[in-house]
Design an enzyme around this catalytic site. Structure first.
Site, PDB file in Angstrom:
ATOM      1  N   LYS A 111      -4.702  -7.397  -2.545  1.00 45.59           N
ATOM      2  CA  LYS A 111      -3.531  -6.535  -2.329  1.00 45.59           C
ATOM      3  C   LYS A 111      -4.033  -5.213  -1.745  1.00 45.59           C
ATOM      4  CE  LYS A 111      -0.286  -3.960  -5.278  1.00 45.59           C
ATOM      5  NZ  LYS A 111       0.207  -3.812  -6.660  1.00 45.59           N
ATOM      6  N   SER A 143       3.404   4.610  -7.257  1.00 51.88           N
ATOM      7  CA  SER A 143       3.002   3.823  -6.089  1.00 51.88           C
ATOM      8  C   SER A 143       2.797   4.706  -4.855  1.00 51.88           C
ATOM      9  CB  SER A 143       4.073   2.783  -5.782  1.00 51.88           C
ATOM     10  OG  SER A 143       3.720   2.069  -4.611  1.00 51.88           O
ATOM     11  N   LYS A 160      12.428  -2.280  -9.207  1.00 51.51           N
ATOM     12  CA  LYS A 160      12.562  -3.037 -10.450  1.00 51.51           C
ATOM     13  C   LYS A 160      12.683  -2.125 -11.645  1.00 51.51           C
ATOM     14  CE  LYS A 160      10.631  -7.494  -9.883  1.00 51.51           C
ATOM     15  NZ  LYS A 160       9.947  -7.289  -8.609  1.00 51.51           N
ATOM     16  N   GLU A 181       6.567  -7.346   4.744  1.00 50.56           N
ATOM     17  CA  GLU A 181       5.300  -7.133   4.018  1.00 50.56           C
ATOM     18  C   GLU A 181       4.720  -8.467   3.547  1.00 50.56           C
ATOM     19  OE1 GLU A 181       4.741  -6.663   0.070  1.00 50.56           O
ATOM     20  OE2 GLU A 181       6.783  -6.082  -0.454  1.00 50.56           O
TER      21      GLU A 181
HETATM   22  N1  PSU Z   1       8.029  -4.672  -6.205  1.00 53.25           N
HETATM   23  C1  PSU Z   1       8.519  -5.908  -6.265  1.00 53.25           C
HETATM   24  N2  PSU Z   1       7.828  -6.934  -5.705  1.00 53.25           N
HETATM   25  C2  PSU Z   1       6.635  -6.713  -5.073  1.00 53.25           C
HETATM   26  C3  PSU Z   1       6.130  -5.384  -5.015  1.00 53.25           C
HETATM   27  C4  PSU Z   1       6.868  -4.406  -5.584  1.00 53.25           C
HETATM   28  O1  PSU Z   1       9.585  -6.110  -6.808  1.00 53.25           O
HETATM   29  O2  PSU Z   1       6.012  -7.666  -4.588  1.00 53.25           O
HETATM   30  C5  PSU Z   1       4.837  -5.113  -4.301  1.00 53.25           C
HETATM   31  C6  PSU Z   1       5.113  -4.444  -2.946  1.00 53.25           C
HETATM   32  O3  PSU Z   1       4.168  -4.898  -2.010  1.00 53.25           O
HETATM   33  C7  PSU Z   1       4.882  -2.976  -3.229  1.00 53.25           C
HETATM   34  C8  PSU Z   1       3.759  -3.066  -4.241  1.00 53.25           C
HETATM   35  O4  PSU Z   1       4.511  -2.229  -2.105  1.00 53.25           O
HETATM   36  O5  PSU Z   1       4.069  -4.185  -5.054  1.00 53.25           O
HETATM   37  C9  PSU Z   1       3.643  -1.822  -5.079  1.00 53.25           C
HETATM   38  O6  PSU Z   1       2.514  -1.926  -5.878  1.00 53.25           O
HETATM   39  P1  PSU Z   1       1.947  -0.629  -6.637  1.00 53.25           P
HETATM   40  O7  PSU Z   1       2.944  -0.355  -7.714  1.00 53.25           O
HETATM   41  O8  PSU Z   1       0.610  -1.073  -7.164  1.00 53.25           O
HETATM   42  O9  PSU Z   1       1.839   0.438  -5.605  1.00 53.25           O
HETATM   43 MN    MN Z   2       0.013   1.971  -9.169  1.00 51.86          MN
END
Ligand code: PSU
Ligand code: MN
Length: 306
Positions: A82, A136, A155, A21
């Site tokens: 993003k 997510s 995380k 990614e």
């Molecule tokens: N978790 C991490 N590092 C990251 C991401 C998530 O520890 O860089 C990034 C990944 O690209 C994941 C995105 O798909 O954040 C999820 O973001 P959101 O919670 O806005 O969907």
């Molecule tokens: Mn979100």
């Protein structure tokens, strides 16, 4: 969608390919080190015997596999957005530069015929999601996209238990690589169990192959690979940063897709680089393991058709 020649050839020849990614490059790692680190992750895939395919959108074109120029543009362009699955079409229409999340990367990788994908951490259910609905799109995308995501768990900025429950509901299998515990990104153990423990890349490849026999090739799988003990973040430091980061995000009114990058940046700054070191180590390990799985799976698939 454009597939890089090297990636296309590897797929045609039935060799292992690993998608990577790019949100981590533009929104997860600080400039100017990010370009070098992105190349290190690609090298880890090569060291594991597979071909890397970093995914991003450049000038509105979805690219599966980046050449040097494309990788540099993505790493250096501060306007890179993003992009999750729902935003792919808008960025493509506007000719913009976008880094793909796990969701968008999984979608494009699967479209290109790539099954194995490596990242750092999966997105998940945010704390307080019962009120904010902040979950997510990584999770729902995996419920309809047949890729294996190799990650170090999620995380602790997220609600880990709720994330695991949602993965269950969505039909996404979770495998623990040489562990019975779901990893917590900077820490090897999030405090939650994983149902299925696997011991080798061959075992994971056999599970990928078995999907065809039970008709689940359209469902995603997660291979949770814990950070090595020597690379873990100090537990007290971790707990302090988590508390202060969540508090700061709330005070600053951060919400939606900005939450994850905000907290990542908080950890990197406040830990004086310690969290970055851990982050890089775990992505490298995931890329390496993903390469071994992709190679083993390519071997199985070739064996069946010849
Ligand atoms: N978790 C991490 N590092 C990251 C991401 C998530 O520890 O860089 C990034 C990944 O690209 C994941 C995105 O798909 O954040 C999820 O973001 P959101 O919670 O806005 O969907
Ligand atoms: Mn979100």
């Amino acid at each position: 969608m454009q597939v890089l020649d090297e990636v296309r050839e590897a797929l045609a020849e039935g060799r292992g390919v690993v998608a990577l990614e790019s949100t981590i490059i533009s929104h997860g790692l600080p400039r100017p080190d990010n370009a070098r680190l992105a190349r290190e992750f690609e090298q880890a895939v090569r060291d594991g015997g597979a071909v890397p395919a970093t995914v991003a959108v450049i000038d509105g074109e979805a690219l599966v596999g980046l050449d040097d120029k494309a990788l540099d543009r993505l790493a250096n362009d501060e306007s890179a957005v993003k992009v999750s699955v729902r935003e792919l079409a808008a960025v493509a229409a506007r000719g913009g530069v976008g880094s793909t999340t796990v969701a968008a990367t999984a979608h494009l990788a699967a479209s290109a015929g790539i099954t194995v994908f490596a990242t750092g951490g999966l997105g998940g259910v945010h704390r307080g999601a019962a009120d904010t609905f902040d979950e997510s799109a990584d999770l729902t995308t995996l419920s309809r996209t047949g890729v294996l995501v190799v990650c170090a768990g999620v995380k602790s900025i997220l609600d880990v238990g709720a994330t695991l429950e949602r993965l269950e509901t969505l039909g996404v299998g979770v495998l623990g690589y040489r562990t019975d515990r779901f990893p917590g990104f900077y820490l090897a153990d999030s405090g939650h169990d994983v149902g299925w423990r696997v011991e080798s890349a061959d075992e994971v490849a056999a599970i990928l192959a078995a999907r065809a026999r039970v008709g689940t090739t359209d469902l995603g799988l997660v291979l949770a690979n814990p950070i090595a003990t020597e690379d873990e973040l100090d537990h007290d430091l971790h707990d302090r940063l988590l508390e202060s980061g969540l508090g700061a995000a709330e005070r600053d009114g951060v919400h939606g897709k900005d939450v994850t990058p905000y907290l990542l940046d908080w950890f990197h700054r406040e830990s004086g680089g310690e969290s970055l070191r851990a982050n890089v180590a775990l992505v490298r390990a995931n890329a390496r393991l993903a390469a071994e799985v992709a190679t083993a799976y390519a071997g199985l698939t070739a064996g069946r058709t010849s």
